[in-house]
Design a protein around this motif. Structure first.
Motif, PDB file in Angstrom:
ATOM      1  N   TYR A 124       0.817  -1.206   0.000  1.00 48.74           N
ATOM      2  CA  TYR A 124       0.000   0.000   0.000  1.00 48.74           C
ATOM      3  C   TYR A 124       0.851   1.256   0.000  1.00 48.74           C
ATOM      4  O   TYR A 124       0.537   2.232  -0.693  1.00 48.74           O
ATOM      5  N   ILE A 125       1.932   1.269   0.740  1.00 49.31           N
ATOM      6  CA  ILE A 125       2.803   2.453   0.770  1.00 49.31           C
ATOM      7  C   ILE A 125       3.447   2.673  -0.592  1.00 49.31           C
ATOM      8  O   ILE A 125       3.557   3.815  -1.050  1.00 49.31           O
ATOM      9  N   VAL A 126       3.829   1.597  -1.290  1.00 43.73           N
ATOM     10  CA  VAL A 126       4.350   1.736  -2.654  1.00 43.73           C
ATOM     11  C   VAL A 126       3.284   2.364  -3.549  1.00 43.73           C
ATOM     12  O   VAL A 126       3.549   3.315  -4.299  1.00 43.73           O
ATOM     13  N   TYR A 127       2.061   1.860  -3.449  1.00 43.27           N
ATOM     14  CA  TYR A 127       0.935   2.413  -4.216  1.00 43.27           C
ATOM     15  C   TYR A 127       0.733   3.894  -3.899  1.00 43.27           C
ATOM     16  O   TYR A 127       0.598   4.729  -4.802  1.00 43.27           O
ATOM     17  N   LEU A 128       0.728   4.226  -2.621  1.00 46.07           N
ATOM     18  CA  LEU A 128       0.525   5.611  -2.190  1.00 46.07           C
ATOM     19  C   LEU A 128       1.636   6.519  -2.711  1.00 46.07           C
ATOM     20  O   LEU A 128       1.362   7.630  -3.187  1.00 46.07           O
ATOM     21  N   LEU A 129       2.868   6.059  -2.648  1.00 45.28           N
ATOM     22  CA  LEU A 129       3.996   6.859  -3.148  1.00 45.28           C
ATOM     23  C   LEU A 129       3.916   7.051  -4.664  1.00 45.28           C
ATOM     24  O   LEU A 129       4.235   8.133  -5.169  1.00 45.28           O
ATOM     25  N   LEU A 130       3.493   6.020  -5.377  1.00 47.40           N
ATOM     26  CA  LEU A 130       3.333   6.160  -6.836  1.00 47.40           C
ATOM     27  C   LEU A 130       2.284   7.225  -7.154  1.00 47.40           C
ATOM     28  O   LEU A 130       2.466   8.044  -8.055  1.00 47.40           O
ATOM     29  N   TYR A 165      -9.121   9.422   3.455  1.00 44.65           N
ATOM     30  CA  TYR A 165      -9.451   7.996   3.333  1.00 44.65           C
ATOM     31  C   TYR A 165      -8.234   7.222   2.850  1.00 44.65           C
ATOM     32  O   TYR A 165      -7.970   6.114   3.326  1.00 44.65           O
ATOM     33  N   LEU A 166      -7.487   7.805   1.911  1.00 44.82           N
ATOM     34  CA  LEU A 166      -6.261   7.151   1.435  1.00 44.82           C
ATOM     35  C   LEU A 166      -5.252   6.987   2.576  1.00 44.82           C
ATOM     36  O   LEU A 166      -4.621   5.941   2.706  1.00 44.82           O
TER      37      LEU A 166
END
Length: 177
Positions: free
Chosen positions: A54-60, A85-86
């Protein structure tokens, strides 16, 4: 971490990037598949792997890739009305994962744990929405939480029931331990 685990985390991050933008706008907060992927990841990867994915997704998304709902990305999306929410999902993941792991993946308790985690994400996201939009708490709940409860419960049940089977299959294949 083993290469297989890192690869599986990367695949879930990619799945979030694919499913996150697919959303149905029903108001200021869209129905998204992001949390469905998160629930599956918790079932398959556990807490640590899901947080990494999830952190990879958020950083992208933070650097501008259009991986958030409505094919949006960037700091403005995180700072906007739905950004809470994210960020709230970061708090949701350990609650869902730890309860699942402590209860030996008992499906009923896992569902309850995921509902509790989702309530925390709702609370964080709604507080942020209230802060940004200056709406009342009740109006914000009516816009941002109540319409999503049936969808999120369905996502949780689907993820728990199917995720258990997928996890067992991946473990039997030697992909996961």
């Amino acid at each position: 971490m083993k290469v297989k685990t890192i690869t599986t985390c990367a695949l879930f991050a990619a799945l979030m990037c694919i499913c996150g933008p697919l959303s149905v706008p029903i108001g200021p907060v869209p129905v998204s598949l992001t949390n469905l992927v998160i629930y599956f990841a918790v079932m398959i990867l556990g807490t640590k792997g899901t947080l990494i994915s999830y952190i990879v997704y958020l950083l992208l998304g933070l650097v501008g890739l259009p991986v958030f709902s409505g094919f949006q990305g960037g700091v403005a999306k995180l700072a906007g009305p739905t950004g809470g929410y994210l960020i709230g999902f970061i708090l949701m993941i350990p609650i869902c994962g730890i309860i699942k792991e402590k209860c030996k993946a008992n499906p009923v308790i896992t569902i309850v744990g995921m509902i509790l985690g989702t309530l925390v994400a709702y609370a964080f996201g709604t507080a942020w929405f209230v802060f940004i939009t200056k709406n009342t708490v009740m109006a914000s709940l009516a816009l941002c939480v109540y319409p999503f409860i049936p969808f999120d419960i369905a996502k949780i049940v689907i993820a728990v029931l199917i995720g258990r089977t997928i996890r067992k299959s991946l473990a039997a294949a030697g992909v996961l331990k």
